[in-house]
Design a protein around this motif. Sequence first.
Motif, mmCIF file in Angstrom:
data_model
loop_
_atom_site.group_PDB
_atom_site.id
_atom_site.type_symbol
_atom_site.label_atom_id
_atom_site.label_comp_id
_atom_site.label_asym_id
_atom_site.label_seq_id
_atom_site.Cartn_x
_atom_site.Cartn_y
_atom_site.Cartn_z
ATOM 1 N N SER A 288 0.615 -1.122 0.470
ATOM 2 C CA SER A 288 0.038 -0.352 -0.015
ATOM 3 C C SER A 288 0.761 1.396 -0.202
ATOM 4 O O SER A 288 0.598 2.264 -0.728
ATOM 5 C CB SER A 288 -1.080 -0.144 1.463
ATOM 6 N N ARG A 289 2.029 1.514 1.039
ATOM 7 C CA ARG A 289 2.880 2.434 0.728
ATOM 8 C C ARG A 289 3.976 2.653 -0.423
ATOM 9 O O ARG A 289 3.802 3.504 -1.397
ATOM 10 C CB ARG A 289 3.540 2.330 2.078
ATOM 11 N N ARG B 222 -5.167 3.121 -3.966
ATOM 12 C CA ARG B 222 -5.419 2.501 -3.573
ATOM 13 C C ARG B 222 -5.665 0.729 -3.361
ATOM 14 O O ARG B 222 -6.079 0.905 -4.314
ATOM 15 C CB ARG B 222 -6.990 2.887 -2.600
ATOM 16 N N LEU B 223 -5.083 0.458 -2.272
ATOM 17 C CA LEU B 223 -5.395 -1.595 -3.040
ATOM 18 C C LEU B 223 -5.869 -1.753 -1.673
ATOM 19 O O LEU B 223 -6.410 -1.787 -0.644
ATOM 20 C CB LEU B 223 -3.701 -1.927 -2.885
ATOM 21 N N PRO B 224 -6.556 -3.217 -2.065
ATOM 22 C CA PRO B 224 -7.449 -4.031 -1.914
ATOM 23 C C PRO B 224 -6.935 -5.308 -0.938
ATOM 24 O O PRO B 224 -6.887 -5.860 -0.652
ATOM 25 C CB PRO B 224 -7.954 -5.040 -3.090
ATOM 26 N N ILE B 225 -5.918 -4.219 0.468
ATOM 27 C CA ILE B 225 -5.049 -4.485 1.178
ATOM 28 C C ILE B 225 -4.900 -4.029 2.043
ATOM 29 O O ILE B 225 -5.301 -2.588 2.120
ATOM 30 C CB ILE B 225 -3.271 -4.622 0.604
ATOM 31 N N GLU B 226 -4.782 -4.965 3.441
ATOM 32 C CA GLU B 226 -4.635 -4.587 4.190
ATOM 33 C C GLU B 226 -2.979 -5.082 5.116
ATOM 34 O O GLU B 226 -2.631 -6.138 4.626
ATOM 35 C CB GLU B 226 -5.792 -4.892 6.017
ATOM 36 N N SER B 227 -2.397 -4.480 6.056
ATOM 37 C CA SER B 227 -0.752 -4.976 5.748
ATOM 38 C C SER B 227 -1.135 -5.512 7.924
ATOM 39 O O SER B 227 -1.916 -4.297 8.990
ATOM 40 C CB SER B 227 -0.519 -3.846 6.258
ATOM 41 N N ASN C 119 -4.446 -4.078 11.586
ATOM 42 C CA ASN C 119 -3.377 -3.386 11.014
ATOM 43 C C ASN C 119 -1.929 -3.408 12.051
ATOM 44 O O ASN C 119 -2.051 -3.048 12.976
ATOM 45 C CB ASN C 119 -4.419 -2.507 10.628
ATOM 46 N N SER C 120 -0.743 -3.314 11.236
ATOM 47 C CA SER C 120 0.614 -3.216 11.532
ATOM 48 C C SER C 120 1.365 -3.210 10.967
ATOM 49 O O SER C 120 1.363 -3.972 9.792
ATOM 50 C CB SER C 120 0.473 -4.444 12.553
ATOM 51 N N TYR C 121 1.968 -2.728 11.247
ATOM 52 C CA TYR C 121 3.600 -2.260 10.137
ATOM 53 C C TYR C 121 4.873 -2.513 11.289
ATOM 54 O O TYR C 121 6.139 -2.507 10.772
ATOM 55 C CB TYR C 121 3.873 -0.967 9.250
#
Lengths: 95, 416
Positions: free
Chosen positions: B240-241, B249-254, B300-302
Motif C-alpha cells: 500500500s505504501r 488504493r489497494l484491496p489490502i491491509e497490512s 493493522n500493523s507495520y
Amino acid sequence: MIINHPLLGPRDAQEFTYLGDANLIDRPDWQADGAGQAFYEYLYLRDNPAGLHRELWYHEQGDRSWLVVTRNISTHEITKVELARDVARAKGRGK
Amino acid sequence: MRYSGFRVIKEALTGHKGWQPAWRDPTPQAGYDFVIVGGGGHGLATAYYLAKEFGKARIAVLEKGYIGGGNVGRNTTIIRSNYLLDGNEPFYEFSMKLWEGLEQDFNYNAMVSQRGVLNLCHTDAQRDAFTRRGNAMRLNGVDAELLDREGVRKIAPFLNFDNARFPIKGGLLQPRGGTVRHDAVAWGYARGADQRGVDIIQNCEVTGMRIENGRIKGLETTRGFIGAAKVGVAVAGSSSRVMAHAGMRLPIESHVLQAFVSEGLKPVLPGVITYGAGHFYVSQSDKGGLVFGGDIDGYNSYAQRGGLAVVEDVCEGGMSLMPMIGRARLLRIWGGIMDMSMDGSPIIDRTHVEGLYFNGGWCYGGFKATPASGWSFAHLLATDTPHPTARAYRFDRFQKGLMIDEKGMGAQPNLH
C-alpha cells in the motif's frame, strides 16, 4: 495493548474484536448515482497507512460498544479513543 | 563460479581462498528496461526468470534494506500445493514443480525437503471438507491422500489423539509438501540473477514514482532517480505504501504474523503438521528447532513484532495438539508484515499506469509461491499477458465478483 475506553477506562485490547478502517462508518448511499463503484471502494479498498490510523474496535467482552481508536500502526501508540456512536452522530448519521 | 562437490573439496585443499561474494554490489545506472522494486524472494525470482527464461537484459532489483532481511527470511519455510479452488491450485502446483527442480536450476543448495504436509481433522464435517479438497487437488493432478486415525498414528504417534474436545479423526496428507531453507532461496535467486547480469541494488528505497501522461518513466529513490521502461513492484507487506506513489488504493491491509522457533531437538517431527481445531502449524528445521506459528495478530500493523496474546494462543494450540512440545523451550519469536488481501488470494496484474505492474497480496502464503510468483510476474512483465496459471489474480476480480476466497470469509482481511 491497552485501549482507554471513554466510559470504562483502560481495558485490555483482548476484550475487543477488530473490524478495520473507521471509514467503514461511511456507508455509501445505495440509491445514489454510481453506487456500484462507491460500494466497491467502500468494501474493498483501503488506505492502509503506515502512520496514524482510525479504526473500529468492538468491545465484545465488555459493554459491546463500538469505538473509533486512533492508533499509530507502526508503533501501536493509541492517541485517541472515541465512541463510534458519537463519531457517526457528528457526521449527521442517525437520530 | 559454479558450486559443486568438486569445488568444495578443491577449496578445502587450498585454504578456502577462492570463494567470491555470491553477488556484486553495483552502483545504480541511469536507466533500465526493467526495474523490480523489492529484493525479497518474489522480486529476486522475477528478475532471475526475466533474465533466464525470457532472455531480457538491463534489469535491476531495488531493495530498501538488505537481501534476505524481509519476509523471505521471516516465514516458516513451508511449501505445499493443497488448495481447493481452481484459481489457486494450478498456480501453487506450478510453484511446487519449480521447487522440485529449483536447486539444479539455480545451482544453489536450498535444502528443498519434501517430507509431507499433514492437515489434521477433528470432526466428521472437517473430514468431508478434506475429502472434497483432496479430490479437487487430484483433479488438478496433485498428490493427496486422505488418512484415517490409524494412518495418522503411523506417521505421528506422539499427537494427542484422544483430546476430549478435539479428538483426531484423520488427516489430509500431501506427501510432496515440505520445507525449504528460506534464506537460501533468497541467496540462490540473488546469485542466479546476478550471474545473468541483473543489478541488485541494496539500501535503495523508492520514495516516489515519475509518471508522465499515464506512463511510468522511472523511480525516485534514496540513491537518486532511476529511469525505467517497465517497473514491477513486489513488496508484499508494504504494497500500500509503495503503490500510493502511483495514487493507488489497494484491496489490502497490512497485518503482523508471528513465528516461533524452539531450541534444537533430536528429530521428532516427520514433516509439517497442522492442527485443524486451533490455528497451529509446526515443522522441524534441519538444525532441530521446532518452527511453528498460528494466527495473525488481527489488527493493522507495520511493526515487525507482535503481541503476547497471540504467543499464548499459539502455545496453547501446540500444547493441545502435541503435549510433548511443553518440554521444549522457546528460543526466538519474530514478526513479519503481511499483505492481507480482501479475499485471501494474491494479485499479479498490470495497473492503470502504463508500464507499472504489481505483485502482492500474498497474505501469509507467499513463501511457497515464490518460484511461480517470480515466473508469472516475469511472464507478465516480458509479454504483457498473464501467465496461464496466474490468470485469476487480477485487480478487478473484486469489482466483478470473481473473488478467490479459499476460506469463504468475505472482505475481512484479518479472518483469512
